[in-house]
Design an enzyme around this catalytic site. Structure first.
Site, PDB file in Angstrom:
ATOM      1  CG  ASP A 187      -1.914   1.161   1.197  1.00 51.32           C
ATOM      2  OD1 ASP A 187      -1.763   2.070   0.359  1.00 51.32           O
ATOM      3  OD2 ASP A 187      -2.852   1.158   2.019  1.00 51.32           O
ATOM      4  CG  HIS A 192      -0.726   5.445   4.721  1.00 55.04           C
ATOM      5  ND1 HIS A 192      -1.611   5.712   5.742  1.00 55.04           N
ATOM      6  CD2 HIS A 192      -1.465   4.840   3.743  1.00 55.04           C
ATOM      7  CE1 HIS A 192      -2.817   5.287   5.410  1.00 55.04           C
ATOM      8  NE2 HIS A 192      -2.761   4.751   4.205  1.00 55.04           N
ATOM      9  CB  ILE A 207      -2.611   8.720   9.334  1.00 56.81           C
ATOM     10  CG1 ILE A 207      -3.166   8.461   7.918  1.00 56.81           C
ATOM     11  CG2 ILE A 207      -2.996  10.097   9.830  1.00 56.81           C
ATOM     12  CD1 ILE A 207      -4.684   8.470   7.835  1.00 56.81           C
ATOM     13  N   GLY A 210      -4.478   1.709   8.170  1.00 55.64           N
ATOM     14  CA  GLY A 210      -5.452   1.038   9.024  1.00 55.64           C
ATOM     15  C   GLY A 210      -5.155  -0.443   9.178  1.00 55.64           C
TER      16      GLY A 210
END
Length: 249
Positions: A187, A192, A207, A210
């Site tokens: 990903d 991110h 961030i 998830g």
């Protein structure tokens, strides 16, 4: 063990084929200690990338009939489940794939939720795991009316009784470099890793993925009550209620 050392001088050894990918370069940089702010080494787009157009930096998802193109700055991972149908081999070999379909769409006044099922199958179409993810498109409008339809659902968790205390409590702290390591799993969303994009999206910086948080929680459960036996975890699910910053818990 006699020999003639002079014969070895100048001997041409066999050529050794080499090759590398973007991921290899990024992994090498992390392996020699590059940190999250060393963007020239750990971020394939580099620290001088123009971030004025967020949409150009986020990989487009496959178009779906009936759905508009949602604003990538307003898409959040809402929930995730996984069911183990068959133990995975250590190496996949050829022919493995994810068979994906949209199984649910729900529109309300706050946005649109899209639920996607992914079935992991081998080269003979034997299923090994089933995953259901829900993305929440904040503020999106398609019909402008309340809509909810599903053709399949994720496993329903057993709801704990009100006021029940946790059976177990595990505290974990991610590292500052957690996101730059996890993204090598596939990903590469720049949200991110690039703090400027995180700022533009309203998260105050980069961030954590998830699914990295998801994996931390699953690993904690296996370690605490599963004896670290990967086959002990048959199904697992979680809702993502707020972002996690790399280095946080």
């Amino acid at each position: 063990m006699p020999g003639d050392l002079s014969k070895a001088i100048g001997y041409q050894l066999q050529d050794q084929p080499v090759g590398w990918t973007k991921k290899d370069i990024l992994l090498y940089a992390i392996g020699i200690g590059a940190k999250k702010d060393d963007l020239s080494f750990v971020y394939e787009l580099g620290e001088h990338t123009d971030v004025t157009d967020f949409n150009k930096l986020v990989q487009d998802s496959e178009p779906v009939p009936g759905l508009p193109k949602f604003d990538p700055r307003r898409i959040v991972h809402g929930s995730q489940t996984i069911e183990s149908l068959k133990p995975l081999p250590n190496e996949s070999g050829d022919g493995w794939k994810l068979k994906k379909r949209i199984i649910g769409i729900h529109e309300n006044t706050s946005g649109v939720i899209v639920e996607t099922e992914a079935l992991l199958v081998d080269g003979k179409d034997v299923p090994y795991s089933r995953m259901v993810s829900a993305t929440f498109n904040v503020g999106a409008k398609v019909t402008g009316q309340k809509f909810s339809k599903s053709v399949a659902v994720a496993p329903s968790p057993q709801v704990a009784s009100k006021g029940r205390t946790p059976d177990h409590v595990v505290t974990e702290v991610t590292s500052e470099e957690q996101a730059i390591i996890y993204r090598l799993s596939g990903d590469f969303n720049p949200l991110h890793i690039d703090p400027r994009l995180g700022q533009k999206a309203g998260f105050g910086g980069a961030i954590l993925h998830g699914l990295s948080t998801f994996g931390f929680a699953a690993r904690a459960i296996l370690k605490t009550i599963g004896g670290n036996d990967p086959n002990a975890l048959l199904a697992f699910g979680a809702r993502f209620t707020s972002p996690v910053k790399p280095g946080g818990g």
